[in-house]
Scaffold this motif. Sequence first.
Motif, PDB file in Angstrom:
ATOM      1  N   TYR A 100       0.816  -1.219   0.000  1.00  0.00           N
ATOM      2  CA  TYR A 100       0.000   0.000   0.000  1.00  0.00           C
ATOM      3  C   TYR A 100       0.847   1.264   0.000  1.00  0.00           C
ATOM      4  CZ  TYR A 100       0.883  -0.148   5.071  1.00  0.00           C
ATOM      5  OH  TYR A 100       1.482  -0.191   6.305  1.00  0.00           O
ATOM      6  N   SER A 101       2.168   1.153   0.204  1.00  0.00           N
ATOM      7  CA  SER A 101       3.032   2.339   0.187  1.00  0.00           C
ATOM      8  C   SER A 101       3.640   2.613  -1.187  1.00  0.00           C
ATOM      9  CB  SER A 101       4.161   2.188   1.217  1.00  0.00           C
ATOM     10  OG  SER A 101       3.651   2.307   2.520  1.00  0.00           O
ATOM     11  N   ILE A 102       3.299   1.805  -2.171  1.00  0.00           N
ATOM     12  CA  ILE A 102       3.820   2.027  -3.527  1.00  0.00           C
ATOM     13  C   ILE A 102       3.146   3.253  -4.147  1.00  0.00           C
ATOM     14  CG2 ILE A 102       3.941   1.080  -5.857  1.00  0.00           C
ATOM     15  CD1 ILE A 102       4.225  -1.684  -4.607  1.00  0.00           C
ATOM     16  N   SER A 103       3.955   4.182  -4.673  1.00  0.00           N
ATOM     17  CA  SER A 103       3.461   5.418  -5.288  1.00  0.00           C
ATOM     18  C   SER A 103       3.763   5.391  -6.776  1.00  0.00           C
ATOM     19  CB  SER A 103       4.128   6.640  -4.652  1.00  0.00           C
ATOM     20  OG  SER A 103       3.886   6.666  -3.259  1.00  0.00           O
ATOM     21  N   TRP A 104       2.728   5.673  -7.573  1.00  0.00           N
ATOM     22  CA  TRP A 104       2.899   5.676  -9.030  1.00  0.00           C
ATOM     23  C   TRP A 104       1.915   6.643  -9.653  1.00  0.00           C
ATOM     24  CZ3 TRP A 104      -0.888   4.217 -12.635  1.00  0.00           C
ATOM     25  CH2 TRP A 104      -0.457   4.204 -13.975  1.00  0.00           C
ATOM     26  N   ARG A 105       2.349   7.354 -10.678  1.00  0.00           N
ATOM     27  CA  ARG A 105       1.466   8.251 -11.420  1.00  0.00           C
ATOM     28  C   ARG A 105       1.548   7.908 -12.893  1.00  0.00           C
ATOM     29  NH1 ARG A 105       1.358  14.341  -8.958  1.00  0.00           N
ATOM     30  NH2 ARG A 105      -0.568  14.295 -10.144  1.00  0.00           N
ATOM     31  N   THR A 106       0.345   7.791 -13.505  1.00  0.00           N
ATOM     32  CA  THR A 106       0.298   7.502 -14.933  1.00  0.00           C
ATOM     33  C   THR A 106       0.913   8.657 -15.722  1.00  0.00           C
ATOM     34  OG1 THR A 106      -1.184   6.920 -16.756  1.00  0.00           O
ATOM     35  CG2 THR A 106      -2.044   8.472 -15.149  1.00  0.00           C
ATOM     36  N   PRO A 107       1.673   8.423 -16.797  1.00  0.00           N
ATOM     37  CA  PRO A 107       1.997   7.125 -17.406  1.00  0.00           C
ATOM     38  C   PRO A 107       3.444   6.698 -17.105  1.00  0.00           C
ATOM     39  CG  PRO A 107       2.333   8.847 -19.019  1.00  0.00           C
ATOM     40  CD  PRO A 107       2.029   9.536 -17.711  1.00  0.00           C
ATOM     41  N   ASN A 108       3.976   7.036 -15.962  1.00  0.00           N
ATOM     42  CA  ASN A 108       5.379   6.772 -15.652  1.00  0.00           C
ATOM     43  C   ASN A 108       5.680   5.267 -15.631  1.00  0.00           C
ATOM     44  OD1 ASN A 108       5.690   9.525 -15.316  1.00  0.00           O
ATOM     45  ND2 ASN A 108       5.478   9.444 -13.087  1.00  0.00           N
ATOM     46  N   THR A 109       6.896   4.930 -15.973  1.00  0.00           N
ATOM     47  CA  THR A 109       7.339   3.532 -15.939  1.00  0.00           C
ATOM     48  C   THR A 109       8.218   3.261 -14.717  1.00  0.00           C
ATOM     49  OG1 THR A 109       9.223   4.096 -17.358  1.00  0.00           O
ATOM     50  CG2 THR A 109       7.217   3.258 -18.439  1.00  0.00           C
ATOM     51  N   THR A 110       8.277   4.232 -13.819  1.00  0.00           N
ATOM     52  CA  THR A 110       8.960   4.024 -12.549  1.00  0.00           C
ATOM     53  C   THR A 110       7.997   4.378 -11.417  1.00  0.00           C
ATOM     54  OG1 THR A 110       9.872   6.267 -12.558  1.00  0.00           O
ATOM     55  CG2 THR A 110      11.256   4.492 -13.478  1.00  0.00           C
ATOM     56  N   ALA A 111       8.308   3.855 -10.254  1.00  0.00           N
ATOM     57  CA  ALA A 111       7.471   4.095  -9.075  1.00  0.00           C
ATOM     58  C   ALA A 111       8.371   4.044  -7.855  1.00  0.00           C
ATOM     59  CB  ALA A 111       6.354   3.056  -8.990  1.00  0.00           C
ATOM     60  N   SER A 112       7.805   4.307  -6.695  1.00  0.00           N
ATOM     61  CA  SER A 112       8.588   4.252  -5.456  1.00  0.00           C
ATOM     62  C   SER A 112       7.840   3.437  -4.404  1.00  0.00           C
ATOM     63  CB  SER A 112       8.857   5.666  -4.925  1.00  0.00           C
ATOM     64  OG  SER A 112       7.643   6.304  -4.564  1.00  0.00           O
ATOM     65  N   GLY A 113       8.607   2.802  -3.549  1.00  0.00           N
ATOM     66  CA  GLY A 113       8.056   2.064  -2.425  1.00  0.00           C
ATOM     67  C   GLY A 113       8.902   2.331  -1.202  1.00  0.00           C
ATOM     68  N   GLN A 114       8.732   1.515  -0.162  1.00  0.00           N
ATOM     69  CA  GLN A 114       9.530   1.704   1.040  1.00  0.00           C
ATOM     70  C   GLN A 114       9.619   0.411   1.838  1.00  0.00           C
ATOM     71  OE1 GLN A 114       7.311   3.388   4.737  1.00  0.00           O
ATOM     72  NE2 GLN A 114       6.657   4.714   3.028  1.00  0.00           N
ATOM     73  N   VAL A 115      10.655   0.314   2.618  1.00  0.00           N
ATOM     74  CA  VAL A 115      10.793  -0.710   3.649  1.00  0.00           C
ATOM     75  C   VAL A 115      10.756   0.030   4.981  1.00  0.00           C
ATOM     76  CG1 VAL A 115      12.324  -2.423   4.685  1.00  0.00           C
ATOM     77  CG2 VAL A 115      12.111  -2.284   2.194  1.00  0.00           C
ATOM     78  N   ASN A 116       9.966  -0.471   5.942  1.00  0.00           N
ATOM     79  CA  ASN A 116       9.903   0.214   7.230  1.00  0.00           C
ATOM     80  C   ASN A 116       9.889  -0.771   8.386  1.00  0.00           C
ATOM     81  OD1 ASN A 116       7.079  -0.471   7.899  1.00  0.00           O
ATOM     82  ND2 ASN A 116       6.532   0.971   6.255  1.00  0.00           N
ATOM     83  N   SER A 117      10.175  -0.252   9.555  1.00  0.00           N
ATOM     84  CA  SER A 117      10.211  -1.060  10.777  1.00  0.00           C
ATOM     85  C   SER A 117       9.691  -0.217  11.929  1.00  0.00           C
ATOM     86  CB  SER A 117      11.646  -1.524  11.064  1.00  0.00           C
ATOM     87  OG  SER A 117      11.711  -2.249  12.267  1.00  0.00           O
ATOM     88  N   ASN A 118       8.761  -0.801  12.697  1.00  0.00           N
ATOM     89  CA  ASN A 118       8.131  -0.091  13.813  1.00  0.00           C
ATOM     90  C   ASN A 118       8.176  -1.018  15.029  1.00  0.00           C
ATOM     91  OD1 ASN A 118       6.728   1.664  15.416  1.00  0.00           O
ATOM     92  ND2 ASN A 118       4.872   1.704  14.166  1.00  0.00           N
ATOM     93  N   ASN A 119       8.924  -0.630  16.063  1.00  0.00           N
ATOM     94  CA  ASN A 119       9.162  -1.510  17.201  1.00  0.00           C
ATOM     95  C   ASN A 119       8.887  -0.774  18.510  1.00  0.00           C
ATOM     96  OD1 ASN A 119      10.459  -3.478  15.339  1.00  0.00           O
ATOM     97  ND2 ASN A 119      12.080  -1.937  15.277  1.00  0.00           N
ATOM     98  N   PHE A 120       8.370  -1.507  19.498  1.00  0.00           N
ATOM     99  CA  PHE A 120       8.172  -0.915  20.816  1.00  0.00           C
ATOM    100  C   PHE A 120       8.237  -1.999  21.878  1.00  0.00           C
ATOM    101  CE2 PHE A 120       3.848  -2.226  19.727  1.00  0.00           C
ATOM    102  CZ  PHE A 120       3.393  -2.773  20.919  1.00  0.00           C
ATOM    103  N   SER A 121       8.505  -1.571  23.090  1.00  0.00           N
ATOM    104  CA  SER A 121       8.356  -2.427  24.265  1.00  0.00           C
ATOM    105  C   SER A 121       7.619  -1.612  25.321  1.00  0.00           C
ATOM    106  CB  SER A 121       9.710  -2.896  24.799  1.00  0.00           C
ATOM    107  OG  SER A 121      10.480  -1.793  25.230  1.00  0.00           O
ATOM    108  N   SER A 122       6.835  -2.290  26.165  1.00  0.00           N
ATOM    109  CA  SER A 122       6.007  -1.598  27.147  1.00  0.00           C
ATOM    110  C   SER A 122       6.081  -2.286  28.494  1.00  0.00           C
ATOM    111  CB  SER A 122       4.526  -1.589  26.719  1.00  0.00           C
ATOM    112  OG  SER A 122       4.310  -0.827  25.572  1.00  0.00           O
ATOM    113  N   THR A 123       6.089  -1.492  29.518  1.00  0.00           N
ATOM    114  CA  THR A 123       5.812  -1.972  30.867  1.00  0.00           C
ATOM    115  C   THR A 123       4.744  -1.056  31.443  1.00  0.00           C
ATOM    116  OG1 THR A 123       7.631  -0.620  31.717  1.00  0.00           O
ATOM    117  CG2 THR A 123       8.093  -2.947  31.303  1.00  0.00           C
ATOM    118  N   GLY A 124       3.803  -1.649  32.168  1.00  0.00           N
ATOM    119  CA  GLY A 124       2.720  -0.805  32.658  1.00  0.00           C
ATOM    120  C   GLY A 124       1.916  -1.459  33.753  1.00  0.00           C
ATOM    121  N   ILE A 125       0.918  -0.718  34.216  1.00  0.00           N
ATOM    122  CA  ILE A 125       0.070  -1.166  35.310  1.00  0.00           C
ATOM    123  C   ILE A 125      -1.351  -0.690  35.075  1.00  0.00           C
ATOM    124  CG2 ILE A 125       0.637   0.865  36.709  1.00  0.00           C
ATOM    125  CD1 ILE A 125       0.341  -0.863  39.198  1.00  0.00           C
TER     126      ILE A 125
END
Length: 784
Positions: free
Chosen positions: A374-399
Amino acid sequence: MNFLKFFIALLACTASNLVYGQFSGKIFDSSTKEPIVGVSVKVAQSNQGTTTNTNGVFSLASAAKTLEVTVSSIGFQTQQLTLQAGTPATIALLPAVENLQQIVVTANREAGLRTQAPIAIAKLTSRMIDEAKPTAMYELVNKVSGAMMVNLGNEQHSMAIRQPMTTNAYFLYMEDGVPIRPMGVFNHNSILEFNQFAISSIEVVKGPVSSIYGPEAVGGAINFITHRPTAVPTAKLGVQFDQWGYRRVQYGAGATAGKLGVYIGGFFSDQKNSWMASSDYDKTSFNGRVEYLLKPSTRLTATYSYNNYYSQMSGSADSTAFFNRQYVGTSDFTYRKAFSVRSRITLDHQWKDGSSSFVTLFYRNNRHGQNPSYSISWRTPNTTASGQVNSNNFSSTGIIAQHTQKLPFWQSKIVVGTTLDFSPNDYWAYYVKLSAQLRADKKSVEKYAILQERPDSLLTSYKADIKNVGAYIQYDFEPIHNLHFSAGVRYDRMSFDYVNNLDKNTATNSGSKEYSQLTPKIGLTYNLGNGKGLYANYSKGFSPPGLTAVFRKRTTQAANGDWFYYNIQPATFDNSEIGGWASLYQNKVYVDVAYYQMIGKNELLSIRQPDNSFDYQSAGKTLHRGIEFGLTYKPSSQFFFRLGGTNSIHRFEEFVLSQRATDAVKDVNGKDMPSAPRWIWNTELSFYPKAIKDFRVAVEWQHVSSWYQNQVNTISYPGYDVLNARIGYKIYGVEIFSNILNLTDALYAYNASRGNAATDASSYTPAAPRTFVFGLQYNFVGKK
């Protein structure tokens, strides 16, 4: 000598009376084998009686050798039976279909009566879950009236509860009442991090419940309640598979010995070379739970949850592929990886006056990485496009801590509680250059391919230490018989210290931000008696922006010079609703209905851009209005009919889509929000023939009406109707079952969307063709 004989005889008689005078037993759910708390055990023709403790155990003292007792609990069929002194009883209660909605735990984080909960709440029981034999959670959630979990393939999903079908952060997902993610780190695919084989029941609260659970519970909250240790020894081992390459091995076992109870359950699954190209996936899930009864009124519970998931993301199909049943997406390199560990320790205590307290300490660790389609970006009539690699990390302590104090007047109580968590979070994303192979008309892409990954070209990079604090109070009282009021308020504060690695401005690239809000709720229920009642409520919802929205780089610089969304405002919602329920025709029919209106302000939406990517924009004002309805009918023990659905409108009231002079469409005021069908319903008819014991068959119908694909309402998708069938048979502890999904082999899409430009093409998330799921499971149940 005579004295000695007399003494021995007296001792024997006393001992005999002591033996005959002890009556005890354990009471459990016949379906799950879990102990039932608070069951009434009343001796016939007397005022003597007792209730079961946390482990479902009761005891009575009497000089009689036998006792005639009535065993009753809301939500279960009443039993009359004879207890034998000195012989512990084992009692299995059958769920009562007509009472499915009467006991809920999600309304106030504790067990309570449906007649005293002024909210729209639905419950999926253990029997409904067991008979569904789901391979993915959407097969369960979609049985709830007013809820639609959109299947995006391989357990990925979006959600619709008093919202359009959306990926926005307006839903709260919990495991045993504990949110699985901290505020500010929402992921619309979070439900894939659950172990569906360890779920005992599901409760869905519709509408804002912020006064108890806090922000993000705007559209609704879903509480997945896991299996408790069983009252008698149990074990199950099974397999599930389909003709498209899906395979799963599942297991579960539980027992209680004295004060100690244990339950474990999990599965291993994978899928290879399925109906959709590039859609392989695998998942391993495990849940464990230990309960120890410190005293009859005090319990210690420890849980552990592990989920490890990987899936290819084949991407959407274009119209040519979709309508020709060519199940090929536009990418074969995209993927999603999710790893989660959750654990908690809860100490709960029941006080002598009926009050209760609990304290929960919890830990969460989550790593999420993807190359998303869903992060791929393209506009007609281009023959190239862009995407991405991502990472989202967390740790939690709570009450989480809560105390409920019963008061000696008006059947009233006060609930006070607090929540705190500390959640360090880091996120990064980098650019991927793609090639785009076009269709002949050059209006759509047939296939993307990676040209170059650019880890040196960062799109987003930040670290944040999130600190969430919440405090709430609620007062319930009944000034007039059967008229129950509930009023509450909650304060939330989300703050975070951050470092934004992409911000070149030293004045703004690090610092602190916070969002806070007071959210009230007031409601009432009126019990009309004979299983009928009415309710009404007003509540406010509040949802701060997710951190990925705050630190997303703008495409154009803001007027104040910012390249980021530092000043994005939280969304607020005003919700009003009325509803009621009724049990009719000697409890054979159960009906519930709710009418709501929710006004949103600054609602943060994921909007499709001209290059077909998505970005966040705040809508000035939105309207969400609808009616939710549910019906169950059980004319006899052989038939059960269920219907649940909603008719709703989701509309932009004030939304400036673009401020650029060159754009033809400036606003979409008065237009329907995209992916917002007016009608959704799910209905099912089940048959349990007396002639064949433990045999079942059911047919299910899911209907979703048409919806607009874009914000400007220029094109719609016609919706779909799909039939599913389920069949199962148990014999000598072995269960054989099959689910036939998409019985008629209909061609339809779970999701269809399109950009606002006339030259944009639609993209489709195709549903699976007719699928035969087969399963075999051995179930062992011990006697003690």
